[in-house]
Design a protein around this motif. Sequence first.
Motif, mmCIF file in Angstrom:
data_model
loop_
_atom_site.group_PDB
_atom_site.id
_atom_site.type_symbol
_atom_site.label_atom_id
_atom_site.label_comp_id
_atom_site.label_asym_id
_atom_site.label_seq_id
_atom_site.Cartn_x
_atom_site.Cartn_y
_atom_site.Cartn_z
ATOM 1 N N VAL A 610 0.860 -1.181 0.000
ATOM 2 C CA VAL A 610 0.000 0.000 0.000
ATOM 3 C C VAL A 610 0.898 1.233 0.000
ATOM 4 O O VAL A 610 1.702 1.418 0.917
ATOM 5 N N VAL A 611 0.766 2.049 -1.035
ATOM 6 C CA VAL A 611 1.464 3.331 -1.080
ATOM 7 C C VAL A 611 0.459 4.391 -0.655
ATOM 8 O O VAL A 611 -0.515 4.646 -1.373
ATOM 9 N N SER A 612 0.673 4.983 0.503
ATOM 10 C CA SER A 612 -0.360 5.860 1.067
ATOM 11 C C SER A 612 -0.668 7.029 0.140
ATOM 12 O O SER A 612 -1.835 7.405 -0.030
ATOM 13 N N PRO A 647 -6.829 1.346 -6.852
ATOM 14 C CA PRO A 647 -7.167 2.428 -5.916
ATOM 15 C C PRO A 647 -7.572 1.878 -4.554
ATOM 16 O O PRO A 647 -8.207 0.823 -4.445
ATOM 17 N N CYS A 648 -7.164 2.573 -3.522
ATOM 18 C CA CYS A 648 -7.647 2.233 -2.181
ATOM 19 C C CYS A 648 -8.910 3.065 -1.929
ATOM 20 O O CYS A 648 -8.905 4.291 -2.131
ATOM 21 N N VAL A 649 -9.970 2.433 -1.517
ATOM 22 C CA VAL A 649 -11.270 3.094 -1.368
ATOM 23 C C VAL A 649 -11.839 2.739 -0.002
ATOM 24 O O VAL A 649 -11.820 1.572 0.412
ATOM 25 N N ALA A 650 -12.298 3.747 0.704
ATOM 26 C CA ALA A 650 -12.875 3.528 2.030
ATOM 27 C C ALA A 650 -13.982 2.478 1.964
ATOM 28 O O ALA A 650 -14.841 2.518 1.076
ATOM 29 N N ARG A 662 -9.004 -2.865 6.808
ATOM 30 C CA ARG A 662 -10.061 -2.043 6.210
ATOM 31 C C ARG A 662 -9.504 -0.665 5.870
ATOM 32 O O ARG A 662 -8.855 -0.015 6.714
ATOM 33 N N PHE A 663 -9.735 -0.222 4.619
ATOM 34 C CA PHE A 663 -9.390 1.144 4.232
ATOM 35 C C PHE A 663 -10.456 2.094 4.792
ATOM 36 O O PHE A 663 -11.650 1.885 4.601
ATOM 37 N N MET A 664 -10.005 3.143 5.460
ATOM 38 C CA MET A 664 -10.908 4.116 6.067
ATOM 39 C C MET A 664 -11.018 5.408 5.247
ATOM 40 O O MET A 664 -11.932 6.214 5.451
ATOM 41 N N HIS A 665 -10.068 5.616 4.331
ATOM 42 C CA HIS A 665 -10.020 6.835 3.533
ATOM 43 C C HIS A 665 -9.087 6.536 2.353
ATOM 44 O O HIS A 665 -8.146 5.729 2.509
ATOM 45 N N PRO A 666 -9.320 7.132 1.185
ATOM 46 C CA PRO A 666 -10.346 8.123 0.815
ATOM 47 C C PRO A 666 -11.653 7.452 0.399
ATOM 48 O O PRO A 666 -11.652 6.295 -0.034
ATOM 49 N N PRO A 667 -12.769 8.169 0.505
ATOM 50 C CA PRO A 667 -14.053 7.619 0.068
ATOM 51 C C PRO A 667 -14.108 7.562 -1.461
ATOM 52 O O PRO A 667 -13.253 8.127 -2.149
ATOM 53 N N SER A 678 -4.367 10.475 1.267
ATOM 54 C CA SER A 678 -3.627 9.310 1.742
ATOM 55 C C SER A 678 -4.548 8.139 2.056
ATOM 56 O O SER A 678 -5.663 8.326 2.574
ATOM 57 N N CYS A 679 -4.080 6.950 1.736
ATOM 58 C CA CYS A 679 -4.796 5.732 2.111
ATOM 59 C C CYS A 679 -4.649 5.531 3.618
ATOM 60 O O CYS A 679 -3.536 5.357 4.125
#
Length: 826
Positions: A610-612, A647-650, A662-667, A678-679
């Motif tokens: 994961v690259v924030s 993409p990292c998605v909330a 669990r990803f909390m951000h970004p939505p 930032s992820c």
Amino acid sequence: MSNAARTPPSIPTIDRVPCVATVADAAGGVFLATTPARSRPLGLPVASGLLAGVSLALWLPWLAPLWLLLAAAVVGAPAWWQAWRGRWMGAYLVGFALAGLHATHALSVQLPVDWEKRDVEVRGRLVELPQHQPRRTAFAFRVDRANDQPEPLRGRLLRLSWYDERDGTGTGRDEVQAGQRWEMTVRLRAPRGLRNPGGFDSEKHAFAGRVSASGYVREPGKARLEQAGTGINAWRGAMSQRIADSVAPESARFLSAFALGDTRGLDDEDWHVLRATGLSHLVAISGMHVGIVAGFFALAMAGVWWVFPGLGRRVPRPIAAAMGGLVGAILYAAVAGFALPTVRTVLMVAVVAGMRIQRRRSTTLEVLALAMIAVLVVDPLSALTAGFWLSFFGVAWLVWCLPEVGRRPPHDLVSAQGVATIGLLPLTAVLFDQASLAGPLANLVAVPWWTLVVVPLSLVGTALELLHAGWGLWAWDAAAWCFQLSWPLFDTMAASDMALWWLRESRWYALPLALAGAFWLLLPRGLPGRPLALLLWLPLLWPARDLPAPGEVDIQVLDVGQGSSVLVRTAAHNLLYDMGPSTPDGFDSGERVVIPALRALGVERLDRAVVSHADNDHSGGFEAVRRRTGIDSANAPEDSGIADTLPCVAGEQWQWDGVSFRFMHPPPYFPYLGNDASCVLRITGKHGSALLLGDVGKVIERDLVRRSRLDAESAIKAEVVLVSHHGAANASDPALVEATGAQLAIMSSGHGNRFGHPRTEVTRRWQDAGAATPDTAQDGAIRVRMGEAGISVETRRAARPRLWDAGRRDNKPLVDAAPELSYRPD
């Protein structure tokens, strides 16, 4: 230069030859006297006692008080020279005192804390060949001893960097050459390095080299050149440039290394091939090369005495040969810039030459013992270098296992490779966390070919060029052609996945057990039970990984300077969150920190990376990690520009081994806004949760708090928090601090960074909320285990304190007073 396993070739014995015989220790080089005799005050027991005392003083986690060192010297010196069986104990005390006094001096010359971050004007000389990199030139600078120089810096050695000026004006850094005298303004700090599993200990390297400070040139355009380059290093630089201008680039960089010890032209790929094939010890000028030159000088001197026998009436031919060998060793060590391996060899040659002059007979082990005594008395801090241990242990193994070597050269060479591989494997595993499986075979080819063909041709060319420009070109061309015949073979060997075996970090007892196993394996044939010796190698070669149980989480916050990188391990899976920075001057934390740490921890593949966000201090090492380590999947913020990532998605979540991620951000559909995109990742195990915040600011933190109040699945309560933005003032909102209820707030920052991270008010905010606040800048890598016993914390500097540990000289104390602290979740 990166050290690798030093694999000695066979040791010839020479009878009735009036010269000193070259010995094939690749790192230290030794010369064998042909006269066996015993010197009790300087024998093997005394050398062993001296080495034990030096080792104890240097590997204690604290510096012995001065009164104790002086007392050990006063008691030990007479006990050493008194004729009794316990003189080795006197040598032990002398070694302890010598090493302690040298260590005291090495620490005393380091820059005082109150002189850090000052602009200081200094004048002095460049004492080594400068390293020219794309945007930086690094060099060693010896400050003048004149009274007009700053008192803490007079005569001190500095490691400096000269960066390109943004406006392109002023003196160019390419004009910086060895041997020059400069007056410049510098900004300094005491030697400081990163502390990680498997990482290079730059603080130890600076300590052993008596480096007082590191820093950079301020306002390079105002630096003033006082004198052009002079001395041996200026000549080395000019000769290296002449090789580069005369020989094809694919060979020139290696010829400069062979002839001059100049490895500046070797890139990371070259070093990878050399490490993978175990040939690093043959590239730069080593003790073996000095031994060859000294042997040629000794033979040449003996030849002169043979042609003119009348000279023997004035000086006996064996003595003349010994003195010729010593002169040759000194000259060639000067060509190499008196690098440490060559200085060790010169001391060894001097020992043997002295014995020959006194016409004393001695065994090989006694010569080796006397050489070790000479090296340790002159520089006890050399025991901190890998080359010291590999050189002396390598020759000792060969002397013990191959006493009749020299009568069957091909067989002896193969035997020597086998002995060196078995005998030195424990040391190389501990020193470098690696072993070259291709090394024995590669050395069988490279040792005779490079040492007896390529190196002599390189030296002949250099000598002829010294006499007249252009005379040595034919020899350099021949050396380049011979080198290119062999290099493709080694390149192919290095490409194999089996060439280099990376080993995990082991416990302290693994090395003595492995050495005992090597001794057992190398005992004479016919001894029953020898295969059982391999069991003693298991703690070194296959150490326990100490993995978390199902439902537990192990978090390693690596020390990458001003950046972040976090390894999260469950029972059977690995996740890497951020990879630290890469800088234009060539430092890539992915290559230098993250990859070694993964290997030291036994992580061969990443299940997810994961690259924030795309800022360099978080993503700079990603390409190196992706290139060197397999990654099953990778995430980054959408539109961040990081290739080949999802993409990292909330709301996205998954489970590994009883642990929820669990990803909390970004939505969804959140635009890329740099830090605020930032992820944010929450990790929940059976015994606690951790929250990795990237670089989000207070606005996003408040939004996280708001969402957590509306949706139970978006809760951000966590016992462990990686504090956002390295502890910057624009993050760590009081609402988030309260909502997390963290017991541990980890700061990932660089020592003395220009941003002032972590900010004092941020650290206090977390502490007032009841959280401990370890910081990688002060504590090194931080390991957190969320397990059944609670939350345990271990910092690298506290768990493995070192005598030279710069962190213990800071005004700010270490967070941990003990190697391990424990917290229990509510």
